[in-house]
Design a protein around this motif. Structure first.
Motif, PDB file in Angstrom:
ATOM      1  N   MET A   1       0.771  -1.178  -0.002  1.00 56.98           N
ATOM      2  CA  MET A   1      -0.220   0.419   0.176  1.00 56.98           C
ATOM      3  C   MET A   1       0.808   1.107  -0.367  1.00 56.98           C
ATOM      4  SD  MET A   1      -2.638  -1.222   2.862  1.00 56.98           S
ATOM      5  CE  MET A   1      -2.285   0.564   3.632  1.00 56.98           C
ATOM      6  N   ALA A   2       1.160   2.073  -0.717  1.00 55.36           N
ATOM      7  CA  ALA A   2       1.358   3.356  -1.222  1.00 55.36           C
ATOM      8  C   ALA A   2       0.470   4.460  -1.425  1.00 55.36           C
ATOM      9  CB  ALA A   2       2.534   3.158  -2.732  1.00 55.36           C
ATOM     10  N   PRO A   3       0.698   5.012  -0.234  1.00 57.87           N
ATOM     11  CA  PRO A   3      -0.874   6.215  -0.559  1.00 57.87           C
ATOM     12  C   PRO A   3      -0.192   7.091  -1.301  1.00 57.87           C
ATOM     13  CG  PRO A   3      -0.068   6.006   1.480  1.00 57.87           C
ATOM     14  CD  PRO A   3       0.838   4.893   1.451  1.00 57.87           C
ATOM     15  N   MET A   4      -1.554   7.848  -2.307  1.00 56.01           N
ATOM     16  CA  MET A   4      -1.421   9.231  -3.294  1.00 56.01           C
ATOM     17  C   MET A   4      -0.974  10.261  -2.333  1.00 56.01           C
ATOM     18  SD  MET A   4      -4.745   8.263  -5.050  1.00 56.01           S
ATOM     19  CE  MET A   4      -4.796   9.127  -6.709  1.00 56.01           C
ATOM     20  N   MET A   5       0.204  10.738  -2.690  1.00 60.41           N
ATOM     21  CA  MET A   5       1.157  11.835  -1.551  1.00 60.41           C
ATOM     22  C   MET A   5       1.024  13.261  -2.637  1.00 60.41           C
ATOM     23  SD  MET A   5       3.366  10.299   0.763  1.00 60.41           S
ATOM     24  CE  MET A   5       5.004  10.080  -0.377  1.00 60.41           C
ATOM     25  N   ALA A   6       0.558  14.562  -2.266  1.00 58.31           N
ATOM     26  CA  ALA A   6       1.093  15.153  -3.549  1.00 58.31           C
ATOM     27  C   ALA A   6       0.913  16.766  -2.339  1.00 58.31           C
ATOM     28  CB  ALA A   6      -0.373  15.768  -3.812  1.00 58.31           C
ATOM     29  N   ASP A   7       1.334  17.886  -2.973  1.00 62.58           N
ATOM     30  CA  ASP A   7       0.905  18.888  -1.670  1.00 62.58           C
ATOM     31  C   ASP A   7       1.196  19.952  -2.851  1.00 62.58           C
ATOM     32  OD1 ASP A   7       3.036  18.993  -3.532  1.00 62.58           O
ATOM     33  OD2 ASP A   7       4.449  20.131  -1.934  1.00 62.58           O
ATOM     34  N   ARG A   8      -0.098  19.649  -4.165  1.00 64.14           N
ATOM     35  CA  ARG A   8      -0.318  20.413  -5.140  1.00 64.14           C
ATOM     36  C   ARG A   8      -1.651  19.967  -6.253  1.00 64.14           C
ATOM     37  NH1 ARG A   8       4.895  20.833  -8.964  1.00 64.14           N
ATOM     38  NH2 ARG A   8       5.896  22.408  -7.348  1.00 64.14           N
ATOM     39  N   THR A   9      -2.500  20.083  -5.356  1.00 61.77           N
ATOM     40  CA  THR A   9      -4.300  19.963  -5.905  1.00 61.77           C
ATOM     41  C   THR A   9      -3.919  20.215  -7.661  1.00 61.77           C
ATOM     42  OG1 THR A   9      -5.423  22.630  -6.218  1.00 61.77           O
ATOM     43  CG2 THR A   9      -5.242  20.971  -5.000  1.00 61.77           C
ATOM     44  N   PHE A  10      -4.418  19.552  -8.304  1.00 61.66           N
ATOM     45  CA  PHE A  10      -4.235  19.164 -10.299  1.00 61.66           C
ATOM     46  C   PHE A  10      -4.222  20.816  -9.750  1.00 61.66           C
ATOM     47  CE2 PHE A  10      -8.137  19.275 -13.151  1.00 61.66           C
ATOM     48  CZ  PHE A  10      -7.266  18.897 -14.518  1.00 61.66           C
ATOM     49  N   PHE A  11      -5.549  21.186  -9.231  1.00 55.69           N
ATOM     50  CA  PHE A  11      -5.654  22.193 -10.283  1.00 55.69           C
ATOM     51  C   PHE A  11      -4.404  23.870 -10.413  1.00 55.69           C
ATOM     52  CE2 PHE A  11     -10.061  20.842  -9.301  1.00 55.69           C
ATOM     53  CZ  PHE A  11     -10.261  21.237 -10.241  1.00 55.69           C
ATOM     54  N   GLU A  12      -3.704  23.352  -9.145  1.00 56.16           N
ATOM     55  CA  GLU A  12      -2.799  24.567  -9.450  1.00 56.16           C
ATOM     56  C   GLU A  12      -1.320  23.580 -10.227  1.00 56.16           C
ATOM     57  OE1 GLU A  12      -3.333  25.499  -4.562  1.00 56.16           O
ATOM     58  OE2 GLU A  12      -2.427  23.413  -4.583  1.00 56.16           O
ATOM     59  N   ALA A  13      -1.625  22.096 -10.049  1.00 58.97           N
ATOM     60  CA  ALA A  13      -0.573  22.093 -11.221  1.00 58.97           C
ATOM     61  C   ALA A  13      -0.727  21.901 -12.335  1.00 58.97           C
ATOM     62  CB  ALA A  13      -0.710  19.915 -10.638  1.00 58.97           C
ATOM     63  N   ILE A  14      -1.936  22.191 -13.024  1.00 56.11           N
ATOM     64  CA  ILE A  14      -1.480  21.887 -14.657  1.00 56.11           C
ATOM     65  C   ILE A  14      -1.971  24.340 -14.357  1.00 56.11           C
ATOM     66  CG2 ILE A  14      -3.424  22.090 -16.723  1.00 56.11           C
ATOM     67  CD1 ILE A  14      -2.673  19.284 -15.402  1.00 56.11           C
ATOM     68  N   PRO A  15      -1.041  23.819 -15.108  1.00 58.04           N
ATOM     69  CA  PRO A  15      -0.782  25.845 -15.549  1.00 58.04           C
ATOM     70  C   PRO A  15      -1.799  26.018 -16.235  1.00 58.04           C
ATOM     71  CG  PRO A  15       1.451  24.274 -16.258  1.00 58.04           C
ATOM     72  CD  PRO A  15       0.216  23.558 -16.267  1.00 58.04           C
ATOM     73  N   GLY A  16      -1.747  27.465 -15.532  1.00 62.06           N
ATOM     74  CA  GLY A  16      -3.310  28.528 -16.312  1.00 62.06           C
ATOM     75  C   GLY A  16      -4.362  28.209 -16.509  1.00 62.06           C
TER      76      GLY A  16
ATOM     77  N   LEU B   1       8.531   3.238  -4.242  1.00 59.91           N
ATOM     78  CA  LEU B   1       7.874   4.656  -4.809  1.00 59.91           C
ATOM     79  C   LEU B   1       6.849   4.043  -5.808  1.00 59.91           C
ATOM     80  CD1 LEU B   1      11.075   6.499  -4.869  1.00 59.91           C
ATOM     81  CD2 LEU B   1       9.319   7.455  -3.301  1.00 59.91           C
ATOM     82  N   HIS B   2       6.218   4.748  -5.853  1.00 62.10           N
ATOM     83  CA  HIS B   2       4.932   4.076  -7.398  1.00 62.10           C
ATOM     84  C   HIS B   2       4.502   6.129  -7.617  1.00 62.10           C
ATOM     85  CE1 HIS B   2       2.031   1.031  -8.764  1.00 62.10           C
ATOM     86  NE2 HIS B   2       1.540   2.132  -9.620  1.00 62.10           N
ATOM     87  N   THR B   3       4.960   6.174  -9.279  1.00 65.84           N
ATOM     88  CA  THR B   3       4.068   7.186  -9.422  1.00 65.84           C
ATOM     89  C   THR B   3       3.472   6.487 -10.638  1.00 65.84           C
ATOM     90  OG1 THR B   3       5.715   8.307  -8.895  1.00 65.84           O
ATOM     91  CG2 THR B   3       4.558   9.955 -10.030  1.00 65.84           C
TER      92      THR B   3
ATOM     93  N   VAL C   1      14.347   9.339  -8.430  1.00 61.99           N
ATOM     94  CA  VAL C   1      13.511   8.218  -8.286  1.00 61.99           C
ATOM     95  C   VAL C   1      14.256   6.596  -9.048  1.00 61.99           C
ATOM     96  CG1 VAL C   1      11.061   7.994  -8.435  1.00 61.99           C
ATOM     97  CG2 VAL C   1      12.122  11.028  -7.958  1.00 61.99           C
ATOM     98  N   LEU C   2      14.091   6.973 -10.192  1.00 62.69           N
ATOM     99  CA  LEU C   2      14.130   5.772 -10.249  1.00 62.69           C
ATOM    100  C   LEU C   2      15.254   4.038  -9.813  1.00 62.69           C
ATOM    101  CD1 LEU C   2      13.374   8.024 -12.353  1.00 62.69           C
ATOM    102  CD2 LEU C   2      14.579   6.850 -14.285  1.00 62.69           C
ATOM    103  N   GLY C   3      14.473   3.606 -10.123  1.00 56.11           N
ATOM    104  CA  GLY C   3      15.437   2.217  -8.834  1.00 56.11           C
ATOM    105  C   GLY C   3      15.255   1.200  -9.632  1.00 56.11           C
ATOM    106  N   PRO C   4      15.139  -0.445  -8.803  1.00 57.34           N
ATOM    107  CA  PRO C   4      14.478  -1.315  -8.428  1.00 57.34           C
ATOM    108  C   PRO C   4      13.451  -1.447  -7.780  1.00 57.34           C
ATOM    109  CG  PRO C   4      16.666  -1.672  -8.110  1.00 57.34           C
ATOM    110  CD  PRO C   4      16.521   0.267  -8.233  1.00 57.34           C
ATOM    111  N   ARG C   5      13.230  -0.091  -6.934  1.00 56.44           N
ATOM    112  CA  ARG C   5      11.891   0.181  -5.670  1.00 56.44           C
ATOM    113  C   ARG C   5      10.860   1.061  -6.293  1.00 56.44           C
ATOM    114  NH1 ARG C   5      15.996  -1.372  -1.555  1.00 56.44           N
ATOM    115  NH2 ARG C   5      15.338   0.670  -1.048  1.00 56.44           N
ATOM    116  N   PHE C   6      10.831   1.443  -7.713  1.00 59.42           N
ATOM    117  CA  PHE C   6      10.266   2.308  -8.284  1.00 59.42           C
ATOM    118  C   PHE C   6       9.216   1.388  -9.326  1.00 59.42           C
ATOM    119  CE2 PHE C   6       9.749   5.959 -11.578  1.00 59.42           C
ATOM    120  CZ  PHE C   6       8.806   6.628 -10.830  1.00 59.42           C
ATOM    121  N   THR C   7       8.648   1.818  -9.679  1.00 60.12           N
ATOM    122  CA  THR C   7       7.339   1.715 -10.741  1.00 60.12           C
ATOM    123  C   THR C   7       6.597   3.124 -10.502  1.00 60.12           C
ATOM    124  OG1 THR C   7       7.136  -0.089  -9.115  1.00 60.12           O
ATOM    125  CG2 THR C   7       4.397   0.519 -10.989  1.00 60.12           C
TER     126      THR C   7
END
Ligand SMILES: [Zn+2]
Length: 506
Positions: free
Chosen positions: A158-173, A246-248, A277-283
C-alpha cells in the motif's frame, strides 16, 4: 500459543490430482504440490510422497496457476465503481471530492475490502494499492485499508497517494481560467504541506502493526507535477531509509506529458531521474506517453511499469507500448487501476486487454507481446514491482502457496488447447473455483471463507447512500468545474506530442 507439534502436522498439506500451469512451456501437466505452512516445498509427479497426517486437497479437474498480481489499483475506488462514463483522467481528478470525499475510517476499510473481495474471487492474490486520503495520508487511514486486506487474507503493498499541489494548481493556467467563485471553491481543496505528509508516513511506518510479509507500506508521490521537488526528494529519502517501494503515475495522459515538458523542459521520467526516484523499487503507473529514452532510463535502473490497459482505454489516455518497455528491460506488471476508472478489479481481463492493445497497435507481429509475456507480467512482473520477487508469482519450491484453482469443466477450458493462451485470451474469472493464499483457502467453491459478502453488501449500500448525500455539494462542484476542465485540458493535449517535445509544450 498453539502446541508446535500439532500445528506442524496440520500445517502440511498436499494438493493432488491437479494440472500445474507452466506459463513459458504452454503446458499444464499433472503434478502434486506439497505445502508446509505458507510455502510450497515440493512439486512432483502424481503420487508425490507426503508426511503422514498431511491434509489432502483434491484438485482433480483443476488447472493450478500462481495467484495473479494486480500491479496498480486504488482502494478508495471500489465504492465509486460505475459512477461515471465519459471521463478523461482530468475529469476523474476533478470528480475527486464527489466520488471519494467525506470518507470515514469505516468507509476506507469497506472500500478496500470490497476491492480485495472482488480481486480474490477473480484469481488475484496480491495488489499494489494507492489509497487516497485528503488532505494527507494518516496512520489510522492506512491501518483501515491494511486491515481490510488482512481480513480478506490477501497480500498488498500500500503506497498512499501523496501530493502538495491540487490538480488545479498543478496544471499551468488552469486556475486563471476558473471564475472567481470556482477559484474560491477549489482553494478549499488545498492539500497538507509536504512536511506534514512525510511526518504522517513516518508515524505510520513506526506504528505499523500488520505482518509486513502480507501487507506492507510504500510511498506514492502521486503525479510528478502535483508534488514539489522538495517533496519528491523527501519521499526518496524516506523510501531509502525504510527500503520502501515508490509508485508514481507518470505520463498517464497526454496532458500530463505535455505539462511535464512545459514545467521541466524535459519528460516527467527524466525529471524524476534527476530527483533520484528511478531504481529497482520504483514503479511507474501507466507510462502511456513514455518515449524510448524514458523506457531506457527505467529499464537501465531496474524500474517497473504497471500497465493498465483497461483504464487507459476507459479514460482516453491511449495505448501503452508494452513491447517497447520489454525490449528495454523494463519490468512490466499488469494492473486494473481503481474501480472508479476501470470499473472492475479483474486481472484476467487486464491481461486480455494487455495482449489485445499490443496487437492493436500495428500489424507487425514482431512488435506484439505474446500471451506468456503477458501472463508472466501479471505474475512475476507484478511480484517484482510489489517487492515480493522470489516469494510470489510462481508455483515452485520456496515460493508462497498462492494458488488459483481453475475449473477445467468450465466452458472457458473446453476444450483445453493451450493453457497459456487460454489463461490470457479466454479466462475471465468465471472458472475460478478455489483460491489459496499462503497455504490457506481464502476462496473455496467460489465462496469467500474469510468474509460474509452479504453483510459487506449491506454495509456498502448504506455507505453509498450516506456518501451520496454528504457528497452532493461535491457533485455540484464537479458539474461546474467540468465545463472548464473539459475545454481547457483537451486544448493542451491538442498540441502534437512530437511538436511539444521540441518547443517545451508551447
Ligand atoms: Zn492510478
Amino acid at each position: 500459543m498453539r502446541p508446535t507439534t500439532k500445528a506442524k502436522k496440520s500445517d502440511v498439506s498436499v494438493i493432488r490430482g491437479g494440472r500445474v500451469l507452466d506459463v513459458r512451456a504452454h503446458r499444464a501437466d499433472a503434478a502434486d504440490i506439497l505445502i508446509v505452512g505458507d510455502t510450497i516445498t515440493e512439486i512432483g509427479a502424481p503420487g508425490l510422497r507426503a508426511p503422514a497426517g498431511a491434509t489432502t486437497i483434491d484438485a482433480r479437474g483443476k488447472l493450478l496457476h500462481a495467484g495473479l498480481v494486480n500491479a496498480h489499483t486504488h482502494a478508495h475506488g471500489n465504492l465509486a465503481k460505475g459512477t461515471g462514463d465519459r471521463w478523461t483522467l482530468e475529469l476523474l481528478l476533478t470528480a475527486g471530492p464527489w466520488i471519494s470525499g467525506n470518507r470515514s475510517l469505516e468507509d476506507r476499510y469497506l472500500s478496500a475490502k470490497l476491492g480485495a473481495v472482488e480481486m480474490v474471487l477473480k484469481g488475484c492474490t496480491a495488489a499494489y494499492d494507492l489509497p487516497l486520503e485528503w488532505p494527507a495520508p494518516t496512520p489510522e487511514g492506512l491501518d483501515a485499508v491494511g486491515r481490510a486486506y488482512a481480513d480478506v487474507g490477501m497480500r498488498a503493498h500500500m503506497a498512499p497517494m501523496m501530493a502538495d499541489r491540487t490538480f488545479f494548481e498543478a496544471i499551468p493556467g488552469l486556475m486563471d481560467v476558473l471564475t472567481p467563485g470556482m477559484r474560491k471553491d477549489v482553494e478549499k481543496l488545498r492539500l497538507a504541506p509536504w512536511k506534514t505528509t512525510i511526518a504522517n508516513m513516518r508515524k505510520a511506518l513506526k506504528s505499523w502493526s500488520l505482518d509486513r510479509g502480507r501487507v506492507r507500506l510504500g510511498l506514492a508521490p502521486t503525479i510528478p507535477h502535483h508534488c514539489s521537488d522538495d517533496f519528491i526528494r523527501a519521499s526518496v529519502d524516506l523510501a531509502k531509509e525504510y527500503e520502501l517501494g515508490l509508485h508514481t503515475h507518470v505520463a498517464e495522459s497526454k496532458v500530463q506529458a505535455i505539462v511535464g515538458l512545459k514545467l521541466y523542459g524535459k519528460t516527467l521520467t527524466a525529471h524524476l531521474d534527476d530527483l533520484g526516484v528511478l531504481g529497482p523499487r520504483f514503479t511507474v503507473a501507466h507510462g502511456v506517453w513514455l518515449d524510448a529514452d524514458d523506457m531506457r532510463r527505467l529499464g537501465d535502473q531496474g524500474a517497473s511499469v504497471a500497465h493498465n490497459p483497461g483504464s487507459n482505454l476507459r479514460l482516453g489516455n491511449g495505448l501503452a507500448d508494452m513491447r517497447g518497455m520489454l525490449d528495454r528491460h523494463v519490468n512490466v506488471g499488469v494492473g486494473t487501476d481503481g474501480a472508479n476508472c476501470s470499473d472492475n478489479q479483474n486481472v484476467y481481463e487486464a491481461m486480455r486487454l494487455a495482449s489485445f492493445v499490443s496487437k492493436g497497435q500495428s500489424p507487425d507481429i514482431e512488435r506484439w507481446v505474446t500471451t506468456e509475456e503477458v501472463a508472466l507480467a501479471a505474475m512475476e512482473g507484478g511480484a517484482r514491482a510489489l517487492g515480493f520477487a522470489d516469494q510470489i508469482g510462481r508455483l515452485a519450491p520456496g515460493y508462497k502457496a498462492d494458488i488459483v484453482f481453475l475449473d477445467l469443466g468450465h466452458p472457458n477450458w473446453i476444450p483445453l488447447n493451450d493453457p497459456t493462451n487460454q489463461l490470457v485470451h479466454t479466462e475471465d474469472g468465471g472458472a475460478v473455483a478455489h483460491v489459496m493464499i499462503g497455504g490457506r483457502m481464502v476462496v473455496q467453491d467460489r465462496r469467500l471463507t474469510t468474509v460474509d459478502v452479504a453483510a459487506l453488501a449491506r454495509e456498502a449500500e448504506a455507505a453509498r447512500e450516506r456518501l451520496a448525500r454528504l457528497n452532493a455539494p461535491g457533485k455540484e462542484l464537479y458539474e461546474r468545474l467540468a465545463t472548464v476542465v473539459d475545454r481547457f485540458c483537451p486544448g493542451l493535449a491538442h498540441v502534437p506530442y512530437h511538436v511539444a517535445r521540441y518547443v517545451g509544450g508551447a
